[in-house]
Design a protein around this motif. Structure first.
Motif, short mmCIF file in Angstrom:
data_model
loop_
_atom_site.label_atom_id
_atom_site.label_comp_id
_atom_site.label_asym_id
_atom_site.label_seq_id
_atom_site.Cartn_x
_atom_site.Cartn_y
_atom_site.Cartn_z
N GLN A 21 0.83 -1.21 0.00
CA GLN A 21 0.00 0.00 0.00
C GLN A 21 0.87 1.26 0.00
OE1 GLN A 21 -2.58 -1.07 3.51
NE2 GLN A 21 -4.07 0.11 2.33
N VAL A 22 1.89 1.26 0.84
CA VAL A 22 2.76 2.44 0.95
C VAL A 22 3.52 2.66 -0.36
CG1 VAL A 22 4.74 3.43 2.17
CG2 VAL A 22 2.90 2.29 3.45
N ARG A 23 3.98 1.58 -0.98
CA ARG A 23 4.64 1.74 -2.29
C ARG A 23 3.65 2.31 -3.31
NH1 ARG A 23 7.08 -3.26 -1.07
NH2 ARG A 23 5.52 -4.31 -2.32
N THR A 40 -6.63 9.59 0.95
CA THR A 40 -7.49 8.44 1.24
C THR A 40 -6.66 7.18 1.41
OG1 THR A 40 -9.34 9.43 0.03
CG2 THR A 40 -9.40 7.04 0.34
N GLN A 41 -5.68 7.01 0.56
CA GLN A 41 -4.82 5.83 0.66
C GLN A 41 -3.91 5.90 1.89
OE1 GLN A 41 -5.20 3.05 -1.12
NE2 GLN A 41 -6.98 4.18 -1.85
N VAL A 42 -3.44 7.09 2.22
CA VAL A 42 -2.64 7.26 3.45
C VAL A 42 -3.48 6.89 4.66
CG1 VAL A 42 -1.51 8.95 4.95
CG2 VAL A 42 -1.06 8.96 2.49
N SER A 43 -4.71 7.32 4.68
CA SER A 43 -5.61 6.99 5.78
C SER A 43 -5.83 5.48 5.89
CB SER A 43 -6.95 7.71 5.58
OG SER A 43 -7.86 7.37 6.60
N ALA A 44 -6.00 4.82 4.77
CA ALA A 44 -6.19 3.37 4.77
C ALA A 44 -4.95 2.64 5.30
CB ALA A 44 -6.54 2.88 3.37
N ALA A 45 -3.77 3.08 4.88
CA ALA A 45 -2.53 2.46 5.35
C ALA A 45 -2.33 2.72 6.84
CB ALA A 45 -1.34 2.98 4.55
N LEU A 49 -2.04 -0.15 9.78
CA LEU A 49 -0.96 -0.23 10.76
C LEU A 49 -1.50 -0.16 12.19
CD1 LEU A 49 1.91 1.91 9.21
CD2 LEU A 49 2.01 -0.50 9.86
N GLU A 50 -2.50 0.68 12.41
CA GLU A 50 -3.11 0.75 13.74
C GLU A 50 -3.72 -0.59 14.12
OE1 GLU A 50 -5.86 3.99 13.31
OE2 GLU A 50 -4.32 5.51 13.74
N ASN A 51 -4.34 -1.27 13.17
CA ASN A 51 -4.91 -2.58 13.46
C ASN A 51 -3.84 -3.61 13.81
OD1 ASN A 51 -7.61 -1.86 13.22
ND2 ASN A 51 -7.63 -2.22 11.02
N VAL A 52 -2.72 -3.56 13.13
CA VAL A 52 -1.60 -4.44 13.47
C VAL A 52 -1.11 -4.13 14.88
CG1 VAL A 52 0.82 -5.02 12.95
CG2 VAL A 52 -0.86 -4.89 11.10
#
Length: 93
Positions: A21-23, A40-45, A49-52
């Protein structure tokens, strides 16, 4: 043994997906994609990470802290303080 040992492969799979995702986000910036789409993609990533992090924290509490609490003493106090500090870092981020 770490508390997440039983789920290590699942964590690694999730982290590799986040890495992708980050790439993808970097490519979006390189390709001059629309700001809101990038955000939007930054928020998803970030959420991934927060879930991990929450999963690792849950594993730590259920394994390391619980074991130390059962043993008691200074080790228990240290593990509880360590977990509290980790929670504080997550809340601040």
């Amino acid at each position: 043994m770490n508390g997440y040992a039983g789920q290590k492969d699942a964590y690694l799979k999730r982290l590799r997906r986040i890495e992708g995702q980050v790439r993808g986000i970097a490519k979006m910036v390189d390709d001059d994609k629309y700001c809101i789409d990038v955000l939007t993609q930054v928020s998803a990533a970030t959420r991934a990470l927060e879930n991990v992090a929450l999963g690792l924290l849950d594993d730590h509490l259920g394994h390391c802290v619980a074991q130390a609490a059962a043993e008691g003493g200074d080790v228990a106090d240290e593990k509880i303080a360590e977990a509290s500090a980790a929670i504080a870092r997550l809340v601040r981020s």
